[in-house]
Every structure is written in structure tokens, then in C-alpha cells.
Design a protein around this motif. Structure first.
Motif, PDB file in Angstrom:
ATOM      1  N   PHE A 481       0.837  -1.202   0.000  1.00 15.30           N
ATOM      2  CA  PHE A 481       0.000   0.000   0.000  1.00 15.30           C
ATOM      3  C   PHE A 481       0.875   1.256   0.000  1.00 15.30           C
ATOM      4  O   PHE A 481       0.650   2.194  -0.771  1.00 15.30           O
ATOM      5  CB  PHE A 481      -0.910  -0.033   1.235  1.00 15.30           C
ATOM      6  CG  PHE A 481      -2.059   0.935   1.186  1.00 15.30           C
ATOM      7  CD1 PHE A 481      -3.254   0.586   0.572  1.00 15.30           C
ATOM      8  CD2 PHE A 481      -1.968   2.186   1.774  1.00 15.30           C
ATOM      9  CE1 PHE A 481      -4.327   1.466   0.533  1.00 15.30           C
ATOM     10  CE2 PHE A 481      -3.015   3.074   1.754  1.00 15.30           C
ATOM     11  CZ  PHE A 481      -4.207   2.718   1.128  1.00 15.30           C
ATOM     12  N   LEU A 482       1.887   1.259   0.848  1.00 14.94           N
ATOM     13  CA  LEU A 482       2.778   2.418   0.938  1.00 14.94           C
ATOM     14  C   LEU A 482       3.621   2.589  -0.328  1.00 14.94           C
ATOM     15  O   LEU A 482       3.977   3.713  -0.695  1.00 14.94           O
ATOM     16  CB  LEU A 482       3.683   2.288   2.162  1.00 14.94           C
ATOM     17  CG  LEU A 482       2.985   2.470   3.519  1.00 14.94           C
ATOM     18  CD1 LEU A 482       3.928   2.101   4.667  1.00 14.94           C
ATOM     19  CD2 LEU A 482       2.482   3.896   3.682  1.00 14.94           C
ATOM     20  N   LYS A 483       3.936   1.471  -1.006  1.00  6.49           N
ATOM     21  CA  LYS A 483       4.700   1.561  -2.262  1.00  6.49           C
ATOM     22  C   LYS A 483       3.862   2.171  -3.377  1.00  6.49           C
ATOM     23  O   LYS A 483       4.391   2.846  -4.263  1.00  6.49           O
ATOM     24  CB  LYS A 483       5.169   0.161  -2.697  1.00  6.49           C
ATOM     25  CG  LYS A 483       6.391  -0.342  -1.968  1.00  6.49           C
ATOM     26  CD  LYS A 483       6.775  -1.717  -2.497  1.00  6.49           C
ATOM     27  CE  LYS A 483       7.975  -2.270  -1.735  1.00  6.49           C
ATOM     28  NZ  LYS A 483       8.314  -3.634  -2.176  1.00  6.49           N
ATOM     29  N   ILE A 484       2.558   1.904  -3.364  1.00  4.66           N
ATOM     30  CA  ILE A 484       1.688   2.398  -4.431  1.00  4.66           C
ATOM     31  C   ILE A 484       1.287   3.861  -4.203  1.00  4.66           C
ATOM     32  O   ILE A 484       1.046   4.591  -5.171  1.00  4.66           O
ATOM     33  CB  ILE A 484       0.437   1.502  -4.560  1.00  4.66           C
ATOM     34  CG1 ILE A 484       0.841   0.069  -4.951  1.00  4.66           C
ATOM     35  CG2 ILE A 484      -0.540   2.049  -5.597  1.00  4.66           C
ATOM     36  CD1 ILE A 484       1.529  -0.065  -6.290  1.00  4.66           C
ATOM     37  N   ILE A 485       1.231   4.311  -2.950  1.00  6.79           N
ATOM     38  CA  ILE A 485       0.811   5.684  -2.664  1.00  6.79           C
ATOM     39  C   ILE A 485       1.556   6.722  -3.510  1.00  6.79           C
ATOM     40  O   ILE A 485       0.922   7.623  -4.081  1.00  6.79           O
ATOM     41  CB  ILE A 485       0.934   6.004  -1.153  1.00  6.79           C
ATOM     42  CG1 ILE A 485      -0.230   5.352  -0.393  1.00  6.79           C
ATOM     43  CG2 ILE A 485       0.916   7.511  -0.905  1.00  6.79           C
ATOM     44  CD1 ILE A 485      -0.188   5.577   1.111  1.00  6.79           C
ATOM     45  N   PRO A 486       2.901   6.642  -3.663  1.00  4.87           N
ATOM     46  CA  PRO A 486       3.586   7.660  -4.477  1.00  4.87           C
ATOM     47  C   PRO A 486       3.177   7.636  -5.955  1.00  4.87           C
ATOM     48  O   PRO A 486       3.364   8.632  -6.663  1.00  4.87           O
ATOM     49  CB  PRO A 486       5.078   7.301  -4.324  1.00  4.87           C
ATOM     50  CG  PRO A 486       5.149   6.485  -3.080  1.00  4.87           C
ATOM     51  CD  PRO A 486       3.868   5.741  -3.006  1.00  4.87           C
ATOM     52  N   LEU A 487       2.623   6.510  -6.431  1.00  7.22           N
ATOM     53  CA  LEU A 487       2.192   6.411  -7.831  1.00  7.22           C
ATOM     54  C   LEU A 487       0.799   6.997  -8.037  1.00  7.22           C
ATOM     55  O   LEU A 487       0.397   7.269  -9.174  1.00  7.22           O
ATOM     56  CB  LEU A 487       2.171   4.943  -8.287  1.00  7.22           C
ATOM     57  CG  LEU A 487       3.474   4.146  -8.196  1.00  7.22           C
ATOM     58  CD1 LEU A 487       3.223   2.700  -8.612  1.00  7.22           C
ATOM     59  CD2 LEU A 487       4.556   4.768  -9.066  1.00  7.22           C
ATOM     60  N   ALA A 488       0.063   7.153  -6.937  1.00  9.50           N
ATOM     61  CA  ALA A 488      -1.351   7.511  -7.032  1.00  9.50           C
ATOM     62  C   ALA A 488      -1.528   8.985  -7.406  1.00  9.50           C
ATOM     63  O   ALA A 488      -1.341   9.879  -6.589  1.00  9.50           O
ATOM     64  CB  ALA A 488      -2.050   7.200  -5.714  1.00  9.50           C
ATOM     65  N   ASP A 489      -1.874   9.217  -8.679  1.00  9.37           N
ATOM     66  CA  ASP A 489      -2.115  10.567  -9.182  1.00  9.37           C
ATOM     67  C   ASP A 489      -3.537  10.629  -9.736  1.00  9.37           C
ATOM     68  O   ASP A 489      -4.417   9.919  -9.252  1.00  9.37           O
ATOM     69  CB  ASP A 489      -1.065  10.936 -10.241  1.00  9.37           C
ATOM     70  CG  ASP A 489      -0.989   9.896 -11.356  1.00  9.37           C
ATOM     71  OD1 ASP A 489      -1.924   9.054 -11.453  1.00  9.37           O
ATOM     72  OD2 ASP A 489      -0.022   9.910 -12.132  1.00  9.37           O
ATOM     73  N   ASP A 490      -3.767  11.439 -10.754  1.00  6.38           N
ATOM     74  CA  ASP A 490      -5.140  11.560 -11.258  1.00  6.38           C
ATOM     75  C   ASP A 490      -5.593  10.349 -12.060  1.00  6.38           C
ATOM     76  O   ASP A 490      -6.737  10.294 -12.515  1.00  6.38           O
ATOM     77  CB  ASP A 490      -5.307  12.839 -12.081  1.00  6.38           C
ATOM     78  CG  ASP A 490      -4.386  12.893 -13.287  1.00  6.38           C
ATOM     79  OD1 ASP A 490      -3.525  11.991 -13.418  1.00  6.38           O
ATOM     80  OD2 ASP A 490      -4.513  13.828 -14.095  1.00  6.38           O
ATOM     81  N   HIS A 491      -4.717   9.348 -12.246  1.00  6.04           N
ATOM     82  CA  HIS A 491      -5.126   8.094 -12.873  1.00  6.04           C
ATOM     83  C   HIS A 491      -5.751   7.139 -11.851  1.00  6.04           C
ATOM     84  O   HIS A 491      -6.168   6.037 -12.202  1.00  6.04           O
ATOM     85  CB  HIS A 491      -3.922   7.397 -13.513  1.00  6.04           C
ATOM     86  CG  HIS A 491      -3.236   8.207 -14.576  1.00  6.04           C
ATOM     87  ND1 HIS A 491      -2.253   9.120 -14.286  1.00  6.04           N
ATOM     88  CD2 HIS A 491      -3.411   8.250 -15.913  1.00  6.04           C
ATOM     89  CE1 HIS A 491      -1.829   9.683 -15.408  1.00  6.04           C
ATOM     90  NE2 HIS A 491      -2.516   9.168 -16.406  1.00  6.04           N
ATOM     91  N   TYR A 492      -5.777   7.559 -10.590  1.00  8.64           N
ATOM     92  CA  TYR A 492      -6.243   6.720  -9.483  1.00  8.64           C
ATOM     93  C   TYR A 492      -7.516   7.285  -8.857  1.00  8.64           C
ATOM     94  O   TYR A 492      -7.828   8.464  -8.995  1.00  8.64           O
ATOM     95  CB  TYR A 492      -5.179   6.654  -8.386  1.00  8.64           C
ATOM     96  CG  TYR A 492      -4.074   5.658  -8.640  1.00  8.64           C
ATOM     97  CD1 TYR A 492      -4.027   4.454  -7.941  1.00  8.64           C
ATOM     98  CD2 TYR A 492      -3.065   5.914  -9.561  1.00  8.64           C
ATOM     99  CE1 TYR A 492      -3.006   3.537  -8.151  1.00  8.64           C
ATOM    100  CE2 TYR A 492      -2.045   5.011  -9.786  1.00  8.64           C
ATOM    101  CZ  TYR A 492      -2.022   3.822  -9.074  1.00  8.64           C
ATOM    102  OH  TYR A 492      -1.025   2.919  -9.290  1.00  8.64           O
ATOM    103  N   ARG A 493      -8.228   6.399  -8.135  1.00 12.58           N
ATOM    104  CA  ARG A 493      -9.257   6.813  -7.206  1.00 12.58           C
ATOM    105  C   ARG A 493      -8.994   6.093  -5.883  1.00 12.58           C
ATOM    106  O   ARG A 493      -8.577   4.935  -5.873  1.00 12.58           O
ATOM    107  CB  ARG A 493     -10.661   6.445  -7.717  1.00 12.58           C
ATOM    108  CG  ARG A 493     -11.133   7.255  -8.895  1.00 12.58           C
ATOM    109  CD  ARG A 493     -11.463   8.701  -8.540  1.00 12.58           C
ATOM    110  NE  ARG A 493     -11.943   9.422  -9.708  1.00 12.58           N
ATOM    111  CZ  ARG A 493     -11.162  10.056 -10.591  1.00 12.58           C
ATOM    112  NH1 ARG A 493      -9.840  10.042 -10.425  1.00 12.58           N
ATOM    113  NH2 ARG A 493     -11.688  10.682 -11.618  1.00 12.58           N
ATOM    114  N   PHE A 494      -9.245   6.797  -4.778  1.00 12.54           N
ATOM    115  CA  PHE A 494      -9.138   6.191  -3.460  1.00 12.54           C
ATOM    116  C   PHE A 494     -10.528   5.692  -3.097  1.00 12.54           C
ATOM    117  O   PHE A 494     -11.426   6.489  -2.823  1.00 12.54           O
ATOM    118  CB  PHE A 494      -8.640   7.202  -2.428  1.00 12.54           C
ATOM    119  CG  PHE A 494      -7.354   7.877  -2.816  1.00 12.54           C
ATOM    120  CD1 PHE A 494      -6.301   7.151  -3.354  1.00 12.54           C
ATOM    121  CD2 PHE A 494      -7.189   9.244  -2.669  1.00 12.54           C
ATOM    122  CE1 PHE A 494      -5.114   7.764  -3.729  1.00 12.54           C
ATOM    123  CE2 PHE A 494      -6.016   9.876  -3.032  1.00 12.54           C
ATOM    124  CZ  PHE A 494      -4.973   9.128  -3.570  1.00 12.54           C
TER     125      PHE A 494
END
Length: 758
Positions: A481-494
Motif C-alpha cells: 500500500f505504501l509503495k503504491i501511494i507515491p504512484l497515485a495521481d489523477d489516474h487513481y481513485r481512493f
């Protein structure tokens, strides 16, 4: 002119001086990030005249062989007693546990740099220093030794003597490759229709350091048409290695067969097939510890002999070959296969070895990637796989379990897990069932990081291999989860999801194209190919294609008269399934009786399959076989083995499952296929988010979320039928929506002459 091998100092000393066992008791996975930061922190304290990240190289010559040794030294310090080579290492161990004999490989690496610098500068003696930094406390311990040039010269001679036999194996392999690749001819007497064009496009793409998106229909021979030109491109400067990536085991076997065909034509290179650890492990349980597994015990003392043996005597390092040599040398077959990727010219394996940020091969350094070409088979599968790879989730109740196990109120793990449980509980109250969060709260991220630190202490202190599975699994979930957080931009939804008392927080990657493009960019070339990249624009978009990438769309090599395509305009919508099931079963029965032989029928779900099968089995003159949920490889092979030439069998299977892709039932083994429904996934919260995301970007969101992925399953299932120039058969498409312009525009050319079945 002598033959030359190039090797880094780190690789050289790791090969010669490594020893001991594989011991996968818990180790912190934050080591790499912390190590880089620690290096930078130590180097920031260097004085003005000190040097950092200094490139050094030396040419060692022996009996017609040149070995170029090179590397980047952490630091060269100027002191009143002369220069000091500084090698920086981060450690989780307590500093008082570390002595001058603790890490022989580290000393060997520093001495290698010391020899090269002393030889370059004409020094009679030089000091070598290991700077250890304790990861948590950041305290430092420096160990220093002085060596004469003669001492270092003896050290280097011994090191090279130990390495030279392996270097000669590498030269032997390279010589065989360099001799055989230029003279290699296409392994068939002639090209099929479209095959030469595909092969030429792949060669040109790799030669020009570009990317290619190719749709090559079933029957062209995609595997040989991509592997052959990629191998021929190895004659081009700076193409050292090919990664052939695929989603399924059966297509890996096809790649192995293609290499065998080229070997029969004189090709000599080394290929390795990677098999998942849990499949290739020799033990009942996959516990990589020396006191449990004899193949882990002493692995690094035995591996050099195993590598030299297999590389000298074998070319195609398939699973069975690796297993045989692993047993012979008593080494772990999985780690053995990974070590072989350092040498192999062709690596065959799953997408995740390159694209998954959590398990990709860390040994593939940037300089190696630039000399590597990627061949991505069944590329349509990579879209959904990438979504999974780049998404991550955590569940509230998992933290409650850990808090309960470590129930003492003052226990650090209880505090850390309880804090996250509380944070997630607060988030769960922001909406009903499924909803989207604007951001991940900073306090939650901090709580997760504290949990990682606390869990690491607990896991490192455990010496048993029955460590808390709950803690270990949750640790890795949080780490992911922590590894993916830096990748999470406008291509993501939480996204947040509530089910009963459970609450799940997910970093959901709706559009993986940006991460795929970034990953592929670091390699020399990438070739994305499939029988079904339709519609082309959608797949190029989703796989991270750029304007200057090459595209190729080839027609089917077969005559449309080989296929009898029928569209049966029967409603397969959920609300109509009960009332149309009997008619549907009759249509399938008619197909079998009108075209005697073996048939495969594909359904959108197991429930629908069972509904229709219950009607079909009333036709007692037809033998039936049904796909079961959760079939292992043995059961899957048994299922396919029943499709024999001259048979009269009706197989019921699930659309998008293991039998609708990659299955090759040639000739009379398969005479007909029926696809029930248009492959639409059920409406869901995540699918609706994908739809909204692409609609907001000017695409047809419904098509991106539902239609195109669904129709790809239909095309893949239909592709099971015609596998060679001599195959004939029928395809029945059962759904009235197949007659709409939207779906007909997605039909392959050879389905154009369909007939409507009443």
C-alpha cells in the motif's frame, strides 16, 4: 585480439566470496530506499577534496582473455595518511555485533576499488574503510585497514583465478551466440501470409529502439515471428537480452518450442524459463530456511558449481532442466532460475517480472535494461493485470486481529494496529457501502509507516519459521500500500468499500497506461502483440502507446471459407436467461449434430453454464464435459486431453477462463465453438469509476469499461477454433446484440460472412 568480458566489482566479488544459506526469515524490505538515503547522508559529510561516486575500471588479462572490471566507488577520502577508499553499508544489526570478519564480500568490494585506484595512481599502499550506518539509530561505525599494493595484487589474482573458469563459460556462450545468430535462417521452408511482415516489423522496431503494437491473428505464428527477428537483432550492437513475457504457462511452452525449432537450425544461445516459486519448490511447504530446506542450506556455497555445470552443458533451461540440475547440486530451483537470468540471452516468464513494482527483478539494472528488448505476448491481458499490479488495498479487520493477538495495551504492535483501526473506522463513517475518498489522510499514512517499523522489530526478533502468518501477511499488505501511494495521481481513485463489519480502503488504478509507458521506456524496445488488439486505438491507449510508436494490423492468414460463422439472435441478458435457457441448449445441440465432432461452449458465468447444461444433458447421444471452478493444472490437462481427433464431445467452459485463451486444439481435436453472450462484466462500483474516468477524458467510457474488454473475451474464445491451414469448423455467436453495428465493427474480417441462425 583477446575476447573480453565486462563485470562490475560488486558482481565479481559477490560471485567469488558469497557463501552461506538462503534464509528468508523476515528482512526489512525498506533496505534499498534507506540504503540510498544513508549513502547520500554520509557523502554529504565529506570534505571539499573528498570524491564521491568515482568511476574506476581495470583491464585484467589472462591466457587470451580480457576481463574488464569496473565500478563506482562510494568515496575516496583525502587524509594526512593518504587516500582512503570508503564503502558505505546500511545495516539493521546492532553495530557492536559487527567486526572486521562479519562481511567478507563487503571487504572484497572495497579492496577491489582500492586495487584499481592504487594501480591508477601508482600508490604503494592504501587504506580501506567500511562505514556501517545503523538504519534506526543512524549511528555510524567505521572499520579501517591498510593494504600494500602487493597485498591487493595478490587479492586480485586470487579473485580472478576463482572467477576465470566462469568467465570462460560466459565467453563460450557468447562465442556460440555470435557465430550462430548471423547465419540463422527462418526455421520453416516458407513464411505464412503476414508472417514475413510481422518479423520484419519486429526487427526494424528493435534496431531503431522503438516500440511496436501488432495485431496478428491466430495462425500467423506470432511466437516464432517475434522471437526469430528479435534474436536476429542480437547481431545489432547493444542488444544483449530478450524478455518474452506472457500471462499463461501454455504460451511459455510455445516460446520454448520456437527456440527448439531455431536450435535445430543451428542457433546456440541460452534461454531460461521462470516458474513461480510455489510451483517449482521441491518441499511440501515453501519455507526458505536452512534448518527446514536442504536446498536452501549452503545455497551460496554450491551455486557457482551449479551455474557453470548447467550453462556449459545445456541451452534451453526449461523447468525440467532446472529442476534436474537443482537436485544434482542440491540448490533451490527458484533462486537458481533467477541467478540464470543474469546470463541467459532469452528469459521467458510472467509479466510481473518486469511490470509489477512489488516483485519485478531488481537485478535488472538500468544499464542492462537499455540493452534488453521486451516481447509482450497476449498483450491484451496486460491491461487488467496492470490494473491489479498498480492497485493496493488494506482491510480494517486485519488490524483488529493483530491488536487482539498482541493484546497488551502497552505493546507497541497493539498501539500501532489499534491506531490504524481507529483511522479506518473514522473513514468508514464517511459514506455508505462503496464510495470515493478525496485523499488518503496524512495521519493514516503516518500510522501505516509506524506500523511497518513496529512490525519489523517484532518479525526480526522472531527466530521461528512459524512466525505469525497474520502479522507477516499484513506487513506486506501495508508495505505494498505504501509503495503504491507515491504512484497515485489523477489516474487513481481512493475507494472505500463496506461489507458488514468489514471496511476496505483501496488505491484503485483506473488507467495503468502511464505506469506501463514509464516501465517500457527504460528498455531498448517493447513489442506488444496479440491476436486480439481490437479496437486498436483502445489497446494502444491503455498499454501506454505514444504517437511515434509503430503499429501493425495483419489480416488472417486463413480463408474465410474455413469458418462457418452463425449469429443466433437470442437474448442472454440476465433477466431473460431462465426463459431462453432451453432454446439456447437446443441451438448448441443443433450445432453439434450439424457439424459432428468436438465442440467447446463458452458462458459468461458458472451459474449460467449450469443452467444451460441442465437442459443440454437431456440429449443423451452427446458426451459432455464441464469445467469446474478452481481446477488445478492436472485437472485442466485432463479436461483438454478428452478432446481427441474423431471424437464427439461437447465441452462447457467459462468465457475469459483458462480454456478460452492459449488453448491449441489443432485439426480434428476441435470442430466448433459457441460463445454465449457478449462478454460484458457485471456492472460494479469500480467499472463505473473506469467508465466515468474515460468519459471525462473524451473517450466512450462505457466502451472502455465494458464493451472492449468483454468483446476481447469473445474474440479470444472464437480464436480457439482455426489453428492451422487445414482446420475447418463452426462458430456460433449467441446474443441478439451481435447484430448491432457496434459489435459487428469489432468482428475480425473472417467473421464478416456470418449467417443468422433462426
Amino acid at each position: 585480439m583477446a575476447e573480453q568480458v565486462t563485470i562490475s566489482v560488486r558482481e565479481l566479488v559477490a560471485y567469488v566470496y558469497r557463501g552461506g544459506s538462503i534464509d528468508n526469515r523476515f528482512r526489512s524490505s525498506t533496505a534499498l530506499t534507506e540504503g540510498t538515503a544513508i549513502h547520500q547522508e554520509v557523502q554529504s559529510t565529506y570534505k571539499e577534496n573528498d570524491k564521491k561516486e568515482t568511476f574506476l575500471e581495470y583491464l585484467y588479462q589472462e591466457d587470451g582473455m580480457d576481463i574488464k572490471i569496473q565500478g563506482r566507488c562510494d568515496g575516496i577520502l583525502e587524509t594526512k595518511d593518504g587516500p582512503v577508499i570508503d564503502e558505505i553499508k546500511s545495516t539493521a544489526r546492532e553495530l557492536d555485533e559487527i567486526t572486521e570478519t562479519t562481511h567478507p564480500v563487503y571487504w572484497a568490494q572495497a579492496k577491489g576499488y582500492a586495487y584499481m585506484y592504487a594501480e591508477q595512481e601508482g600508490l604503494e599502499e592504501i587504506q580501506v574503510q567500511l562505514t556501517y550506518v545503523q538504519k534506526k539509530s543512524k549511528e555510524k561505525k567505521r572499520l579501517r585497514q591498510k593494504f600494500s599494493f602487493q597485498d591487493l595484487e595478490l587479492f586480485l589474482k586470487y579473485t580472478m583465478k576463482e572467477y576465470s573458469s566462469y568467465a570462460r563459460v560466459l565467453l563460450h556462450i557468447r562465442e556460440q551466440k555470435q557465430k550462430s545468430v548471423p547465419d540463422l535462417s527462418f526455421p520453416f521452408s516458407e513464411y505464412r501470409k503476414g508472417q514475413r511482415k510481422l518479423a520484419g516489423s519486429v526487427y526494424r522496431t528493435i534496431e531503431e529502439k522503438r516500440n511496436l503494437f501488432a495485431q496478428a491473428p491466430t495462425g500467423i505464428g506470432k511466437t516464432i515471428s517475434t522471437l526469430f527477428p528479435a534474436i536476429k537483432a542480437m547481431a545489432v550492437d547493444q542488444v544483449d537480452r530478450i524478455y518474452y513475457l506472457t500471462a499463461k504457462t501454455v504460451t511459455r511452452a510455445t516460446a520454448e518450442e520456437a527456440l527448439g525449432l531455431m536450435e535445430d537450425k543451428g542457433l546456440s544461445l541460452r534461454s531460461v524459463t521462470l516458474t513461480a516459486k510455489d510451483k517449482i519448490c521441491f518441499k511440501e511447504e515453501t519455507i526458505c530456511q536452512p534448518d527446514y530446506c536442504e536446498f536452501a542450506d549452503g545455497y551460496y556455497d554450491k551455486i557457482n558449481g551449479a551455474l557453470t555445470d548447467i550453462l556449459w552443458n545445456e541451452t534451453r533451461l526449461t523447468r525440467s532442466v532446472i529442476e534436474a540440475y537443482a537436485r544434482k547440486h542440491k540448490v533451490c530451483p527458484f533462486e537458481f532460475s533467477l541467478d540464470l537470468t543474469n546470463v541467459a540471452d532469452v528469459v521467458i516468464g510472467d509479466y510481473n517480472y518486469i511490470f509489477d513494482p512489488r516483485v519485478s527483478l531488481k537485478r535488472l539494472l538500468p544499464e542492462y535494461k537499455k540493452r534488453t528488448a521486451l516481447l509482450i505476448d497476449e498483450a491484451h491481458n496486460l491491461v487488467e493485470r496492470a490494473r491489479e499490479m498498480f492497485s493496493a488495498s488494506i482491510r480494517m479487520n486485519d488490524f483488529a486481529v493483530i491488536a487482539d493477538i498482541w493484546h497488551g495495551a502497552e505493546h507497541p504492535l497493539n498501539k500501532a494496529a489499534s491506531a490504524i483501526y481507529k483511522d479506518l473506522k473514522n473513514l468508514s463513517e464517511q459514506g455508505e457501502k462503496d464510495f470515493v475518498l478525496e485523499e488518503i489522510p496524512g495521519e493514516l499514512e503516518e500510522s501505516l509507516e509506524r506500523f511497518i517499523e513496529t512490525a519489523e522489530v517484532e518479525l526480526q526478533e522472531s527466530t521461528e519459521y512459524d512466525q505469525s502468518e497474520e502479522l507477516l501477511e499484513l506487513y506486506f499488505s501495508v508495505q505494498n500500500f505504501l509503495k503504491i501511494i507515491p504512484l497515485a495521481d489523477d489516474h487513481y481513485r481512493f475507494t472505500a468499500s463496506k461489507s458488514g463489519r468489514e471496511f476496505t480502503l483501496k488505491l484503485f488504478c483506473m488507467d495503468p497506461s502511464h505506469v506501463l509507458e514509464k516501465t517500457a521506456k527504460s528498455f531498448r524496445s517493447s513489442v506488444f502483440f496479440s491476436a486480439t488488439l481490437s479496437p486498436f486505438g483502445y489497446y494502444k491507449d491503455m498499454l501506454g502507446g505514444k504517437k511515434d510508436d509503430y503499429i501493425l494490423k495483419l489480416p488472417s492468414p486463413y480463408d474465410s471459407s474455413q469458418i462457418d460463422v452463425m449469429v443466433t439472435p437470442l437474448s442472454t441478458r440476465y433477466k431473460n436467461r431462465e426463459e431462453t435457457a432451453e432454446n439456447l441448449a437446443h441451438s448448441l445441440y443443433q450445432q453439434v449434430t450439424e457439424n459432428p465432432g468436438n465442440h467447446l461452449f463458452f458462458f459468461p458465468s458458472y451459474h449460467y453454464l449450469e443452467l444451460v447444461y441442465n437442459h443440454f444433458r437431456n440429449y443423451e447421444d452427446i458426451t459432455t464435459i464441464v469445467q469446474e471452478q478452481g481446477m488445478d493444472e492436472i485437472r485442466r490437462d485432463e479436461f483438454l486431453a478428452q478432446f481427441v481427433s474423431g471424437g464427439n464431445l461437447a465441452g462447457f467452459a467459462v468465457l475469459g477462463g483458462v480454456f478460452s485463451e492459449g488453448v491449441d486444439l489443432r485439426g480434428d481435436r476441435l470442430n466448433g465453438v459457441a460463445v454465449v453472450g457478449i462478454g460484458l462484466a457485471p456492472r460494479s462500483f469500480e467499472k463505473e469509476l473506469i467508465k466515468e474516468y474515460f468519459s471525462n477524458r473524451g473517450r466512450n467510457g462505457y466502451d472502455y469499461a465494458y464493451v472492449y474488454p468483454g468483446m476481447n473475451k469473445v474474440l479470444q474464445a472464437g480464436g480457439r477454433l482455426i489453428r492451422s491451414e487445414t482446420d475447418y469448423g463452426s462458430i456460433q455467436l449467441i446474443d441478439d446484440r451481435f447484430l448491432s453495428p457496434k459489435y459487428q465493427s469489432l468482428f475480425p474480417e473472417d467473421w464478416g460472412n456470418y449467417r443468422i441462425k433462426k
